[in-house]
Design an enzyme around this catalytic site. Structure first.
Site, PDB file in Angstrom:
ATOM      1  N   GLY A  23      28.895 207.780  68.096  1.00  0.00           N
ATOM      2  CA  GLY A  23      29.948 207.274  66.528  1.00  0.00           C
ATOM      3  C   GLY A  23      29.216 205.588  66.234  1.00  0.00           C
ATOM      4  CB  THR A  24      29.666 202.220  66.882  1.00  0.00           C
ATOM      5  OG1 THR A  24      30.143 202.460  68.093  1.00  0.00           O
ATOM      6  CG2 THR A  24      30.932 202.816  66.054  1.00  0.00           C
ATOM      7  N   GLY A  25      27.260 204.011  68.310  1.00  0.00           N
ATOM      8  CA  GLY A  25      25.944 204.041  69.463  1.00  0.00           C
ATOM      9  C   GLY A  25      26.009 202.626  70.087  1.00  0.00           C
ATOM     10  CB  ILE A  26      29.442 200.475  71.276  1.00  0.00           C
ATOM     11  CG1 ILE A  26      28.415 199.057  69.634  1.00  0.00           C
ATOM     12  CG2 ILE A  26      29.854 198.467  71.507  1.00  0.00           C
ATOM     13  CD1 ILE A  26      29.928 199.180  68.726  1.00  0.00           C
ATOM     14  N   GLY A  27      28.850 202.482  72.354  1.00  0.00           N
ATOM     15  CA  GLY A  27      29.550 202.692  73.956  1.00  0.00           C
ATOM     16  C   GLY A  27      28.409 203.386  74.453  1.00  0.00           C
ATOM     17  NE  ARG A  46      10.286 184.933  77.840  1.00  0.00           N
ATOM     18  CZ  ARG A  46       9.564 184.433  76.159  1.00  0.00           C
ATOM     19  NH1 ARG A  46       9.444 185.146  75.472  1.00  0.00           N
ATOM     20  NH2 ARG A  46       9.581 182.720  76.703  1.00  0.00           N
ATOM     21  NE  ARG A  70       6.472 184.663  74.112  1.00  0.00           N
ATOM     22  CZ  ARG A  70       5.635 185.056  73.031  1.00  0.00           C
ATOM     23  NH1 ARG A  70       4.123 185.436  73.198  1.00  0.00           N
ATOM     24  NH2 ARG A  70       6.178 185.778  71.392  1.00  0.00           N
ATOM     25  CG  HIS A  71       6.529 189.860  75.288  1.00  0.00           C
ATOM     26  ND1 HIS A  71       8.088 188.403  74.081  1.00  0.00           N
ATOM     27  CD2 HIS A  71       6.202 189.699  73.871  1.00  0.00           C
ATOM     28  CE1 HIS A  71       7.217 188.253  73.456  1.00  0.00           C
ATOM     29  NE2 HIS A  71       6.498 188.465  73.575  1.00  0.00           N
ATOM     30  CG  ASP A  89      29.462 211.110  70.883  1.00  0.00           C
ATOM     31  OD1 ASP A  89      29.577 210.684  69.675  1.00  0.00           O
ATOM     32  OD2 ASP A  89      30.366 209.712  71.059  1.00  0.00           O
ATOM     33  CG  HIS A  90      32.611 214.048  69.021  1.00  0.00           C
ATOM     34  ND1 HIS A  90      32.519 214.003  70.840  1.00  0.00           N
ATOM     35  CD2 HIS A  90      33.655 213.518  69.020  1.00  0.00           C
ATOM     36  CE1 HIS A  90      33.499 212.733  70.614  1.00  0.00           C
ATOM     37  NE2 HIS A  90      34.397 212.123  69.809  1.00  0.00           N
ATOM     38  CG  HIS A 118       9.634 190.997  71.810  1.00  0.00           C
ATOM     39  ND1 HIS A 118       9.395 189.719  70.946  1.00  0.00           N
ATOM     40  CD2 HIS A 118       8.168 190.882  71.332  1.00  0.00           C
ATOM     41  CE1 HIS A 118       9.044 189.271  70.306  1.00  0.00           C
ATOM     42  NE2 HIS A 118       7.477 189.563  70.500  1.00  0.00           N
ATOM     43  CG  ASN A 119      13.705 193.461  74.756  1.00  0.00           C
ATOM     44  OD1 ASN A 119      13.639 193.631  73.333  1.00  0.00           O
ATOM     45  ND2 ASN A 119      13.584 192.193  75.074  1.00  0.00           N
TER      46      ASN A 119
END
Length: 146
Positions: free
Chosen positions: A67-71, A137, A133-134, A8-9, A99-100
């Site tokens: 901006g934060t990577g969260i959204g 999961r 094992r990963h 984003d911007h 692992h993921n």
């Protein structure tokens, strides 16, 4: 490897720096789905474009930035088949792959400097899923979508 990237911007400058890092890899093809300026855009739209390429097989991995990577990471993880990891350090990026089996990396343009972001991207690109094992999961994580 094909990587689709979008921001984003709030992370346009970081996206350009990340693209420079990705040029270090001769076998990485980058597709940029925008945005290309500082006019406000909605990060869920960018997440949808990047993750659409990943789930359709048009990209092997994705990188999403806001901006934060969260959204944008929350939006990305709403898309079936996506395992998006928000990483602010190299260790988390390595583990997200090992692992993921994360197929999308999220970072924040207002959180990370260019140097650390570059190292995080390198860890994500070079990281290999360990399986074992990963894998059990990861399969359980993906079953949560049903």
């Amino acid at each position: 490897m094909k990587i689709t990237i979008g921001s984003d911007h709030g992370a346009v400058q970081l996206k350009e720096e990340v693209k420079m890092v990705l040029k270090e890899y001769g076998d990485v093809e980058v597709k940029d789905v925008g945005t290309f300026g500082t006019d406000s855009v909605d990060y869920p739209d960018i997440a949808e474009k990047v993750c659409g390429d990943v789930v359709s097989g048009n990209a092997d991995r994705g990188i999403v930035l806001c901006g934060t990577g969260i959204g944008i990471s929350i939006a990305a993880n709403k898309i079936k088949g996506i395992r998006c990891a928000l990483c602010n350090d190299v260790f988390s990026a390595k583990m997200s792959r090992q692992h993921n089996d994360a197929n999308v990396l999220a970072m924040g343009g207002r959180v990370l400097g260019f140097g650390p972001a570059g190292e995080i991207v390198r860890a994500f690109v070079e990281g290999k899923f360990e399986g074992g094992r990963h894998e059990r999961r990861v399969n359980k994580i993906m079953a949560l979508e049903k």
